[in-house]
Design a protein around this motif. Structure first.
Motif, mmCIF file in Angstrom:
data_model
loop_
_atom_site.group_PDB
_atom_site.id
_atom_site.type_symbol
_atom_site.label_atom_id
_atom_site.label_comp_id
_atom_site.label_asym_id
_atom_site.label_seq_id
_atom_site.Cartn_x
_atom_site.Cartn_y
_atom_site.Cartn_z
ATOM 1 N N LEU A 1 -0.955 19.010 -1.537
ATOM 2 C CA LEU A 1 0.077 17.990 -1.737
ATOM 3 C C LEU A 1 1.464 18.623 -1.677
ATOM 4 N N LYS A 2 2.228 18.259 -0.662
ATOM 5 C CA LYS A 2 3.585 18.781 -0.506
ATOM 6 C C LYS A 2 4.570 17.966 -1.343
ATOM 7 N N ARG A 3 5.683 18.587 -1.691
ATOM 8 C CA ARG A 3 6.728 17.897 -2.446
ATOM 9 C C ARG A 3 7.214 16.655 -1.689
ATOM 10 N N GLY A 4 7.348 16.774 -0.384
ATOM 11 C CA GLY A 4 7.816 15.633 0.403
ATOM 12 C C GLY A 4 6.871 14.454 0.349
ATOM 13 N N GLU A 5 5.573 14.730 0.311
ATOM 14 C CA GLU A 5 4.586 13.646 0.230
ATOM 15 C C GLU A 5 4.633 12.972 -1.135
ATOM 16 N N LEU A 6 4.837 13.756 -2.187
ATOM 17 C CA LEU A 6 4.974 13.165 -3.517
ATOM 18 C C LEU A 6 6.254 12.338 -3.598
ATOM 19 N N LYS A 7 7.324 12.802 -2.977
ATOM 20 C CA LYS A 7 8.568 12.038 -2.929
ATOM 21 C C LYS A 7 8.330 10.672 -2.290
ATOM 22 N N GLU A 8 7.666 10.683 -1.145
ATOM 23 C CA GLU A 8 7.407 9.424 -0.450
ATOM 24 C C GLU A 8 6.584 8.470 -1.310
ATOM 25 N N THR A 9 5.624 9.019 -2.048
ATOM 26 C CA THR A 9 4.815 8.182 -2.929
ATOM 27 C C THR A 9 5.682 7.520 -3.987
ATOM 28 N N PHE A 10 6.541 8.284 -4.645
ATOM 29 C CA PHE A 10 7.425 7.719 -5.669
ATOM 30 C C PHE A 10 8.326 6.643 -5.073
ATOM 31 N N ILE A 11 8.898 6.909 -3.912
ATOM 32 C CA ILE A 11 9.810 5.939 -3.286
ATOM 33 C C ILE A 11 9.067 4.664 -2.913
ATOM 34 N N ASN A 12 7.872 4.814 -2.353
ATOM 35 C CA ASN A 12 7.126 3.646 -1.899
ATOM 36 C C ASN A 12 6.617 2.783 -3.042
ATOM 37 N N CYS A 13 6.199 3.402 -4.139
ATOM 38 C CA CYS A 13 5.637 2.588 -5.228
ATOM 39 C C CYS A 13 6.718 2.029 -6.146
ATOM 40 N N GLU B 1 0.831 -1.203 0.000
ATOM 41 C CA GLU B 1 0.000 0.000 0.000
ATOM 42 C C GLU B 1 0.870 1.259 0.000
ATOM 43 N N CYS B 2 0.664 2.121 -1.003
ATOM 44 C CA CYS B 2 1.481 3.330 -1.189
ATOM 45 C C CYS B 2 0.677 4.617 -1.012
ATOM 46 N N SER B 3 -0.557 4.537 -0.557
ATOM 47 C CA SER B 3 -1.380 5.726 -0.406
ATOM 48 C C SER B 3 -1.020 6.467 0.882
ATOM 49 N N ASN B 4 -1.524 7.692 1.003
ATOM 50 C CA ASN B 4 -1.335 8.474 2.231
ATOM 51 C C ASN B 4 -2.559 9.360 2.440
ATOM 52 N N TRP B 5 -3.587 8.780 3.044
ATOM 53 C CA TRP B 5 -4.846 9.505 3.237
ATOM 54 C C TRP B 5 -4.758 10.551 4.342
ATOM 55 N N ARG B 6 -3.724 10.487 5.155
ATOM 56 C CA ARG B 6 -3.598 11.465 6.231
ATOM 57 C C ARG B 6 -3.438 12.883 5.660
ATOM 58 N N VAL B 7 -2.955 12.981 4.431
ATOM 59 C CA VAL B 7 -2.730 14.289 3.814
ATOM 60 C C VAL B 7 -3.982 15.148 3.859
ATOM 61 N N THR B 8 -5.147 14.567 3.579
ATOM 62 C CA THR B 8 -6.388 15.350 3.530
ATOM 63 C C THR B 8 -7.360 15.012 4.651
ATOM 64 N N ARG B 9 -7.126 13.918 5.385
ATOM 65 C CA ARG B 9 -8.134 13.483 6.355
ATOM 66 C C ARG B 9 -7.708 13.589 7.816
ATOM 67 N N ASP B 10 -6.441 13.843 8.053
ATOM 68 C CA ASP B 10 -5.968 13.887 9.436
ATOM 69 C C ASP B 10 -5.487 15.302 9.762
ATOM 70 N N PRO B 11 -6.251 16.067 10.522
ATOM 71 C CA PRO B 11 -5.860 17.449 10.828
ATOM 72 C C PRO B 11 -4.615 17.531 11.700
ATOM 73 N N THR B 12 -4.222 16.434 12.339
ATOM 74 C CA THR B 12 -3.024 16.450 13.185
ATOM 75 C C THR B 12 -1.764 16.069 12.418
ATOM 76 N N TYR B 13 -1.904 15.734 11.122
ATOM 77 C CA TYR B 13 -0.774 15.259 10.326
ATOM 78 C C TYR B 13 0.218 16.394 10.106
ATOM 79 N N ALA B 14 1.467 16.210 10.545
ATOM 80 C CA ALA B 14 2.503 17.243 10.405
ATOM 81 C C ALA B 14 3.837 16.567 10.111
ATOM 82 N N PRO B 15 4.071 16.167 8.877
ATOM 83 C CA PRO B 15 5.308 15.462 8.534
ATOM 84 C C PRO B 15 6.535 16.354 8.732
ATOM 85 N N ASP B 16 7.631 15.718 9.083
ATOM 86 C CA ASP B 16 8.872 16.443 9.360
ATOM 87 C C ASP B 16 9.708 16.549 8.089
ATOM 88 N N PHE B 17 9.271 17.392 7.147
ATOM 89 C CA PHE B 17 10.026 17.625 5.922
ATOM 90 C C PHE B 17 10.907 18.856 6.087
#
Length: 650
Positions: free
Chosen positions: A513-525, A481-497
């Motif tokens: 959509l932050k650059r760091g989140e897109l990076k993680e998607t590419f790496i994971n998939c 699984e390479c999705s990240n639903w916290r981006v739009t559904r979790d108000p407490t989500y604060a990635p350390d980019f």
């Protein structure tokens, strides 16, 4: 004792094991000696597949088969014949839409999760061909196969998965020469239900005592705007009109163009001989596709026609891409209160919260009660909104007897207006969940489960190691699984980019959509062969008990962030190259750790590469490419990104 000195019965047992474990080894075994050859013949010829395209090709195929059977005196070995393809006469004109390809995917022959590749929304016409006539040119074109069945063969099963109509001459041969043979008709369809009284041959086939399995595609209305009553006809057939029908598979289509007509649907005229109030005793019922399961009505209709207490297998699968139409809490509650399934050992269901507009607070309780309605399941597949409490309830009730388990959690992506503010996140399996599976499912042999990718981190690798501790596990399918639903559904989500990766990819179109989140998607998939082999070895080297025989890896969910907003074609063109699926199979020898690895869906990926070439040769959405190149810079001036990327290793 040497191999050649073993009695024939033992050699035949060895041949049977090889046929199941590794078919190429059976061929090698048969060439070892005359004794091994004789022992292998019953296994080699017990199941025959014949693919038809035209009359001459069918004749040549059957002639060569008969020659081989005669040369080896193996007619008595045949137990099952499977017919595939489509026999079309050169001058035969097919009106309307083609019936043999409306729901097939052209590149999914190597399916990852062993599911039928079906497009339930393709073009479909139910009344596109006339019924085949007895002794017609089309019927006589099947003469080579009819002649083969006329030989003295102990045929037990005839599987008809051919897109042509079942020929009258073949049905007559079954009735006369093989009255005990079971007919599995996997392309069944009535073509004359609008006549008032269906064609006599269609009724003869539908009520044949040979008919054992039926797979039927149907719709409320087809692409031509004609009403389709195949579902209603099938419900009546199972009440006893088809006396030996045991297994029914219904593919509920939603054909393209079927909504063009606004006229009300016509009334259904019952089949000749149907008696209201009678109920059949099906052993297996599968309802797939656009099945209306959010309310109990569909199952109430089936309950009036069959006795659910006789079922041994039940599939209620309403999962359709982004549209989920599975069992709602209301339907599950009705089942719990009114139905009993004492003999079901195999269950496959998709469930849904059905709460896009109105909150349904008792969904979890209804789901747990629903799964407790069944007793000691041996095979279970669940797709939909699963949470820890539902999983815990399922394992507590069924874990001790489960031999095959598939858990595919997902949440619904809202589309349209008047949708509530949804905060539900897809459930993912932690190390503790996998350990719970190990403890509560001691006889589990096959498992399909979702593993959350985490950039090949140590915690991700630890989950893979845990699968090795399942003693009886022999086949494992992992949805990476390479999705990240916290981006739009979790108000407490604060990635350390870092500051650069905190910036949006494109402020105008994708501000969330932050650059760091897109990076993680590419790496994971990104799953290349090296990473896939590392996952296989991590599991295999830690395996206790029986060795792992098969592993499937399927990256999924890339680009899903809990919103219906779609990323641009450039993103899809990149991901389809990174997210590769793999199949590992152990070589079936006790003295070796050798395995084979195959990329699944490779033909599909290459075909999509060609289709999306414009996005690869002339990259658009430059920001997406900049993020990609920040992970994998160009090597030696390469202009093709497919030469530059590699997975993060475990």
């Amino acid at each position: 004792m040497t191999l050649l000195s073993l009695p024939l019965e033992l050699l035949q047992h060895i041949a049977g094991c090889l046929e199941t474990a590794h078919r190429p080894s059976l061929q090698a075994f048969s060439l070892t000696s005359s004794a091994c050859h004789a022992a292998s013949l019953p296994v080699i010829f017990q199941r025959i597949c014949i693919t038809v395209h035209n009359h001459e090709g069918l004749r040549r195929h059957v002639d060569s088969l008969r020659e081989a059977l005669s040369r080896t005196d193996s007619f008595s070995c045949i137990r099952q014949i499977t017919v595939t393809g489509a026999l079309r006469l050169r001058d035969k004109q097919v009106e309307g839409y083609s019936t043999h390809t409306p729901w097939s995917f052209p590149y999914d022959s190597e399916n990852v999760l062993d599911e039928d590749p079906v497009n339930y929304e393709g073009m479909y016409a139910v009344y596109d061909e006339s019924v085949i006539e007895r002794s017609s040119e089309e019927d006589m074109a099947w003469a080579p196969l009819v002649t083969l069945l006329g030989a003295k063969i102990p045929l037990e099963d005839l599987v008809f998965d051919c897109q042509s109509q079942f020929p009258p001459s073949l049905l007559r041969m079954l009735h006369e020469q093989h009255p005990q043979c079971r007919l599995h008709h996997l392309t069944f369809k009535f073509r004359t239900l609008l006549w008032g009284v269906p064609n006599s041959y269609e009724m003869e086939l539908a009520t044949s005592p040979s008919l054992y399995t039926v797979k039927v595609a149907c719709a409320q209305r087809d692409s031509d705007g004609d009403d389709d009553f195949n579902l209603e006809a099938m419900m009546e057939l199972v009440t006893g009109l088809a006396p030996n029908l045991n297994k029914v598979i219904v593919l509920n289509l939603f054909p393209g163009g079927s909504l063009r007509s606004t006229l009300p649907r016509g009334s259904w005229q019952s089949l000749p001989g149907f008696s209201r109030g009678k109920r059949g005793s099906l052993k297996s019922l599968s309802l797939k596709g656009h099945t209306r399961l959010k309310t109990p009505k569909m199952l109430q209709d089936w309950a009036r026609h069959i006795d659910f207490t006789c079922l041994q297998h039940l599939t209620l699968d309403g999962c359709l891409g982004m549209m989920r139409s599975g069992l709602s809490g209301e339907t599950m509650e009705w089942i719990v209160q009114t139905q009993s399934f004492p003999h079901v050992k195999s269950l496959s269901v998709h469930i849904t919260r059905d709460d896009l507009n109105v909150e349904k607070p008792h969904y979890r309780e209804h789901a747990i009660s629903f799964f407790r309605t069944f007793e000691s399941l041996e095979q279970l597949s669940i797709g939909g909104p699963i949470d820890y409490q539902i999983m815990d309830g399922v394992l507590a009730h069924h874990g001790q007897t489960l031999r095959k388990l598939s858990l595919h959690p997902f949440e619904e992506i809202p589309v349209g207006v008047d949708v509530r503010d949804l905060r539900d996140l897809p459930f993912h399996f932690t190390k503790d969940c996998v350990l719970q599976l190990r403890a509560q499912c001691p006889v589990l042999e096959e498992l399909t489960i979702l593993v959350k990718r985490n950039k090949s981190s140590a915690s991700e690798a630890e989950i893979y190691r845990c699968f090795g501790e399942m003693t009886n596990l022999r086949a494992l399918s992992l949805l990476l699984e390479c999705s990240n639903w916290r981006v739009t559904r979790d108000p407490t989500y604060a990635p350390d980019f870092d500051l650069r990766d905190q910036e949006p990819v494109e402020t105008g179109r994708y501000p969330w959509l932050k650059r760091g989140e897109l990076k993680e998607t590419f790496i994971n998939c990104a799953v290349d062969e090296a990473l896939a082999c590392s996952i296989w070895k991590t599991i295999s080297q830690n395996k206790t008990g029986r060795p792992l025989e098969r592993l499937k890896l399927w990256p999924t969910g890339a680009g899903e962030y809990g919103t219906a907003a779609r990323l641009p074609p450039t993103f899809a063109a990149i991901v389809q190259n990174l997210a590769r699926s793999w199949l590992f199979e152990r070589v079936p020898r006790d003295d070796t750790e050798d395995f084979t690895v195959t990329e699944l869906r490779q033909r599909r990926r290459l075909a999509l590469d060609e289709k999306e070439a414009k996005f690869l040769a002339h990259p658009q959405d430059f920001e997406f490419w900049k993020v990609f190149r920040s992970i994998w810079p160009s090597k030696n001036g390469s202009k093709d990104f497919r030469d530059d990327w590699s997975s993060y290793s475990l």
